[in-house]
Design a protein around this motif. Structure first.
Motif, PDB file in Angstrom:
ATOM      1  N   GLY A   1       0.816  -1.209   0.000  1.00  0.00           N
ATOM      2  CA  GLY A   1       0.000   0.000   0.000  1.00  0.00           C
ATOM      3  C   GLY A   1       0.848   1.256   0.000  1.00  0.00           C
ATOM      4  N   ALA A   2       1.855   1.285   0.861  1.00  0.00           N
ATOM      5  CA  ALA A   2       2.712   2.472   0.956  1.00  0.00           C
ATOM      6  C   ALA A   2       3.525   2.675  -0.319  1.00  0.00           C
ATOM      7  CB  ALA A   2       3.636   2.351   2.169  1.00  0.00           C
ATOM      8  N   SER A   3       4.132   1.614  -0.834  1.00  0.00           N
ATOM      9  CA  SER A   3       4.984   1.785  -2.017  1.00  0.00           C
ATOM     10  C   SER A   3       4.157   2.145  -3.252  1.00  0.00           C
ATOM     11  CB  SER A   3       5.822   0.532  -2.274  1.00  0.00           C
ATOM     12  OG  SER A   3       5.000  -0.559  -2.614  1.00  0.00           O
ATOM     13  N   THR A   4       2.969   1.570  -3.387  1.00  0.00           N
ATOM     14  CA  THR A   4       2.126   1.887  -4.545  1.00  0.00           C
ATOM     15  C   THR A   4       1.625   3.322  -4.465  1.00  0.00           C
ATOM     16  OG1 THR A   4       1.482  -0.429  -4.692  1.00  0.00           O
ATOM     17  CG2 THR A   4       0.114   1.146  -5.864  1.00  0.00           C
ATOM     18  N   PHE A   5       1.203   3.742  -3.268  1.00  0.00           N
ATOM     19  CA  PHE A   5       0.770   5.132  -3.105  1.00  0.00           C
ATOM     20  C   PHE A   5       1.922   6.084  -3.436  1.00  0.00           C
ATOM     21  CE2 PHE A   5       0.204   9.089  -0.856  1.00  0.00           C
ATOM     22  CZ  PHE A   5      -1.101   9.421  -1.177  1.00  0.00           C
ATOM     23  N   MET A   6       3.110   5.795  -2.916  1.00  0.00           N
ATOM     24  CA  MET A   6       4.265   6.665  -3.164  1.00  0.00           C
ATOM     25  C   MET A   6       4.608   6.716  -4.648  1.00  0.00           C
ATOM     26  SD  MET A   6       5.236   8.281  -0.570  1.00  0.00           S
ATOM     27  CE  MET A   6       6.788   8.865  -1.211  1.00  0.00           C
ATOM     28  N   HIS A   7       4.573   5.583  -5.313  1.00  0.00           N
ATOM     29  CA  HIS A   7       4.919   5.561  -6.732  1.00  0.00           C
ATOM     30  C   HIS A   7       3.933   6.392  -7.551  1.00  0.00           C
ATOM     31  CE1 HIS A   7       5.081   4.011 -10.864  1.00  0.00           C
ATOM     32  NE2 HIS A   7       6.371   3.916 -10.622  1.00  0.00           N
ATOM     33  N   THR A   8       2.655   6.298  -7.195  1.00  0.00           N
ATOM     34  CA  THR A   8       1.618   6.973  -7.973  1.00  0.00           C
ATOM     35  C   THR A   8       1.449   8.436  -7.594  1.00  0.00           C
ATOM     36  OG1 THR A   8       0.467   4.858  -8.114  1.00  0.00           O
ATOM     37  CG2 THR A   8      -0.798   6.816  -8.718  1.00  0.00           C
ATOM     38  N   PHE A   9       1.500   8.731  -6.280  1.00  0.00           N
ATOM     39  CA  PHE A   9       1.126  10.067  -5.818  1.00  0.00           C
ATOM     40  C   PHE A   9       2.183  10.796  -4.992  1.00  0.00           C
ATOM     41  CE2 PHE A   9      -2.887   7.551  -5.870  1.00  0.00           C
ATOM     42  CZ  PHE A   9      -3.491   8.189  -6.931  1.00  0.00           C
ATOM     43  N   GLY A  10       3.230  10.117  -4.592  1.00  0.00           N
ATOM     44  CA  GLY A  10       4.199  10.700  -3.657  1.00  0.00           C
ATOM     45  C   GLY A  10       4.778  12.035  -4.093  1.00  0.00           C
ATOM     46  N   HIS A  11       4.944  12.225  -5.386  1.00  0.00           N
ATOM     47  CA  HIS A  11       5.535  13.462  -5.907  1.00  0.00           C
ATOM     48  C   HIS A  11       4.626  14.680  -5.712  1.00  0.00           C
ATOM     49  CE1 HIS A  11       2.953  12.073  -9.172  1.00  0.00           C
ATOM     50  NE2 HIS A  11       2.937  13.319  -9.623  1.00  0.00           N
ATOM     51  N   LEU A  12       3.364  14.452  -5.355  1.00  0.00           N
ATOM     52  CA  LEU A  12       2.410  15.555  -5.228  1.00  0.00           C
ATOM     53  C   LEU A  12       2.445  16.243  -3.866  1.00  0.00           C
ATOM     54  CD1 LEU A  12      -0.709  13.826  -6.852  1.00  0.00           C
ATOM     55  CD2 LEU A  12       0.853  15.476  -7.922  1.00  0.00           C
ATOM     56  N   TYR A  13       3.108  15.650  -2.879  1.00  0.00           N
ATOM     57  CA  TYR A  13       2.945  16.102  -1.497  1.00  0.00           C
ATOM     58  C   TYR A  13       4.268  16.393  -0.803  1.00  0.00           C
ATOM     59  CZ  TYR A  13      -1.449  13.849  -2.584  1.00  0.00           C
ATOM     60  OH  TYR A  13      -2.610  13.485  -3.195  1.00  0.00           O
ATOM     61  N   GLU A  14       4.157  17.210   0.234  1.00  0.00           N
ATOM     62  CA  GLU A  14       5.283  17.444   1.128  1.00  0.00           C
ATOM     63  C   GLU A  14       5.570  16.152   1.894  1.00  0.00           C
ATOM     64  OE1 GLU A  14       7.061  20.261   1.388  1.00  0.00           O
ATOM     65  OE2 GLU A  14       5.809  21.227  -0.143  1.00  0.00           O
ATOM     66  N   THR A  15       6.823  15.945   2.253  1.00  0.00           N
ATOM     67  CA  THR A  15       7.229  14.728   2.959  1.00  0.00           C
ATOM     68  C   THR A  15       6.426  14.515   4.236  1.00  0.00           C
ATOM     69  OG1 THR A  15       9.451  14.918   2.040  1.00  0.00           O
ATOM     70  CG2 THR A  15       9.196  13.529   4.003  1.00  0.00           C
ATOM     71  N   SER A  16       6.211  15.564   5.003  1.00  0.00           N
ATOM     72  CA  SER A  16       5.482  15.425   6.264  1.00  0.00           C
ATOM     73  C   SER A  16       4.036  14.986   6.033  1.00  0.00           C
ATOM     74  CB  SER A  16       5.523  16.727   7.067  1.00  0.00           C
ATOM     75  OG  SER A  16       4.920  17.778   6.329  1.00  0.00           O
ATOM     76  N   ASP A  17       3.410  15.467   4.955  1.00  0.00           N
ATOM     77  CA  ASP A  17       2.040  15.070   4.649  1.00  0.00           C
ATOM     78  C   ASP A  17       1.977  13.595   4.254  1.00  0.00           C
ATOM     79  OD1 ASP A  17       0.850  17.555   5.192  1.00  0.00           O
ATOM     80  OD2 ASP A  17       1.292  18.269   3.169  1.00  0.00           O
ATOM     81  N   VAL A  18       2.935  13.146   3.442  1.00  0.00           N
ATOM     82  CA  VAL A  18       2.971  11.743   3.035  1.00  0.00           C
ATOM     83  C   VAL A  18       3.210  10.847   4.240  1.00  0.00           C
ATOM     84  CG1 VAL A  18       4.237  10.032   1.684  1.00  0.00           C
ATOM     85  CG2 VAL A  18       3.704  12.232   0.678  1.00  0.00           C
ATOM     86  N   GLU A  19       4.147  11.223   5.088  1.00  0.00           N
ATOM     87  CA  GLU A  19       4.437  10.408   6.271  1.00  0.00           C
ATOM     88  C   GLU A  19       3.208  10.270   7.161  1.00  0.00           C
ATOM     89  OE1 GLU A  19       7.851  12.319   7.975  1.00  0.00           O
ATOM     90  OE2 GLU A  19       9.221  11.377   6.538  1.00  0.00           O
ATOM     91  N   ALA A  20       2.472  11.343   7.340  1.00  0.00           N
ATOM     92  CA  ALA A  20       1.254  11.283   8.158  1.00  0.00           C
ATOM     93  C   ALA A  20       0.215  10.377   7.497  1.00  0.00           C
ATOM     94  CB  ALA A  20       0.686  12.687   8.366  1.00  0.00           C
ATOM     95  N   PHE A  21       0.040  10.511   6.194  1.00  0.00           N
ATOM     96  CA  PHE A  21      -0.949   9.698   5.485  1.00  0.00           C
ATOM     97  C   PHE A  21      -0.593   8.219   5.523  1.00  0.00           C
ATOM     98  CE2 PHE A  21      -2.366   7.526   1.655  1.00  0.00           C
ATOM     99  CZ  PHE A  21      -3.735   7.679   1.785  1.00  0.00           C
ATOM    100  N   LEU A  22       0.681   7.909   5.372  1.00  0.00           N
ATOM    101  CA  LEU A  22       1.088   6.507   5.298  1.00  0.00           C
ATOM    102  C   LEU A  22       0.897   5.754   6.611  1.00  0.00           C
ATOM    103  CD1 LEU A  22       4.170   6.585   2.923  1.00  0.00           C
ATOM    104  CD2 LEU A  22       1.805   5.911   2.427  1.00  0.00           C
ATOM    105  N   GLN A  23       0.577   6.473   7.690  1.00  0.00           N
ATOM    106  CA  GLN A  23       0.221   5.777   8.932  1.00  0.00           C
ATOM    107  C   GLN A  23      -1.028   4.919   8.714  1.00  0.00           C
ATOM    108  OE1 GLN A  23       2.138   5.531  11.709  1.00  0.00           O
ATOM    109  NE2 GLN A  23       3.527   6.545  10.276  1.00  0.00           N
ATOM    110  N   ASN A  24      -1.858   5.302   7.739  1.00  0.00           N
ATOM    111  CA  ASN A  24      -3.035   4.493   7.393  1.00  0.00           C
ATOM    112  C   ASN A  24      -2.638   3.118   6.869  1.00  0.00           C
ATOM    113  OD1 ASN A  24      -4.864   6.639   7.924  1.00  0.00           O
ATOM    114  ND2 ASN A  24      -4.398   7.498   5.916  1.00  0.00           N
ATOM    115  N   HIS A  25      -1.420   2.993   6.371  1.00  0.00           N
ATOM    116  CA  HIS A  25      -0.937   1.733   5.813  1.00  0.00           C
ATOM    117  C   HIS A  25      -0.006   1.000   6.777  1.00  0.00           C
ATOM    118  CE1 HIS A  25      -2.636   2.096   1.792  1.00  0.00           C
ATOM    119  NE2 HIS A  25      -2.351   3.378   1.855  1.00  0.00           N
ATOM    120  N   SER A  26      -0.089   1.296   8.041  1.00  0.00           N
ATOM    121  CA  SER A  26       0.794   0.635   9.010  1.00  0.00           C
ATOM    122  C   SER A  26       0.401  -0.831   9.166  1.00  0.00           C
ATOM    123  CB  SER A  26       0.714   1.332  10.366  1.00  0.00           C
ATOM    124  OG  SER A  26      -0.534   1.058  10.986  1.00  0.00           O
ATOM    125  N   PRO A  27       1.363  -1.688   9.498  1.00  0.00           N
ATOM    126  CA  PRO A  27       1.025  -3.099   9.759  1.00  0.00           C
ATOM    127  C   PRO A  27      -0.018  -3.240  10.867  1.00  0.00           C
ATOM    128  CG  PRO A  27       3.400  -2.832   9.556  1.00  0.00           C
ATOM    129  CD  PRO A  27       2.806  -1.449   9.568  1.00  0.00           C
TER     130      PRO A  27
END
Length: 169
Positions: free
Chosen positions: A20-46
């Motif tokens: 989930g995290a790698s696919t989201f980053m590949h598709t959308f990661g370039h659109l966001y600030e690092t801090s925003d992506v890191e916060a969002f990716l908590q949704n994909h935590s184990p």
């Protein structure tokens, strides 16, 4: 490459989190600030995956190739900010790794989601999609999904416009 499908279980939490995290980053990661992506990716935590995989309200089907997860679809109860019509189910996520796109995996996963929603006696299947994700929107439209409205999808502190779509089952 051969692709096999099965229902996910608790042993898949880590692999689903990574996919989930790698696919989201590949598709959308370039659109966001690092801090925003890191916060969002908590949704994909184990931990989140483990909780959902052990919750009977959710079903997750995975696609595997060469012993590695290459896609998944998550079906669950509606949680989008709208009032669903009738009995409803929601496609929460449908992800396929980039190198496996175009091989029928998304179609197979979507067919499963629709069948399971019907088995659950849902009248409608809902999903949300980023307004600028034209490939995904075309894919959903081919299945007959129609726009229901828009809402602010949060990626950290960044608001994107997502379209809520519905399919009459």
């Amino acid at each position: 490459m051969n692709v096999e499908y099965r229902l996910a279980d608790g042993t898949d939490a880590q692999a689903l989190a990574e996919l989930g995290a790698s696919t989201f980053m590949h598709t959308f990661g370039h659109l966001y600030e690092t801090s925003d992506v890191e916060a969002f990716l908590q949704n994909h935590s184990p931990e989140n995956w483990d909780r959902e995989l052990n919750d009977p309200a959710f079903e997750v089907r995975v696609a595997e190739s060469g012993g590695k997860l290459v896609g998944y679809a998550k079906l669950g109860p509606p949680h989008l900010p709208f009032e669903p019509r009738g009995e409803a189910a929601e496609l929460r996520q449908l992800y396929v790794v980039e190198e496996m796109k175009g091989r029928g995996i998304a179609q197979s996963l979507m067919d499963w989601v629709i069948d399971r929603a019907r088995d659950q006696r849902a009248d409608y299947l809902y999903l949300s999609v980023f307004t600028e994700n034209h490939r995904a929107r075309r894919f959903y439209e081919k299945y007959g999904f129609e726009p229901e409205g828009t809402y602010a999808f949060m990626v950290g502190n960044h608001a994107d416009e997502d379209i809520v779509m519905r399919l009459k089952l």
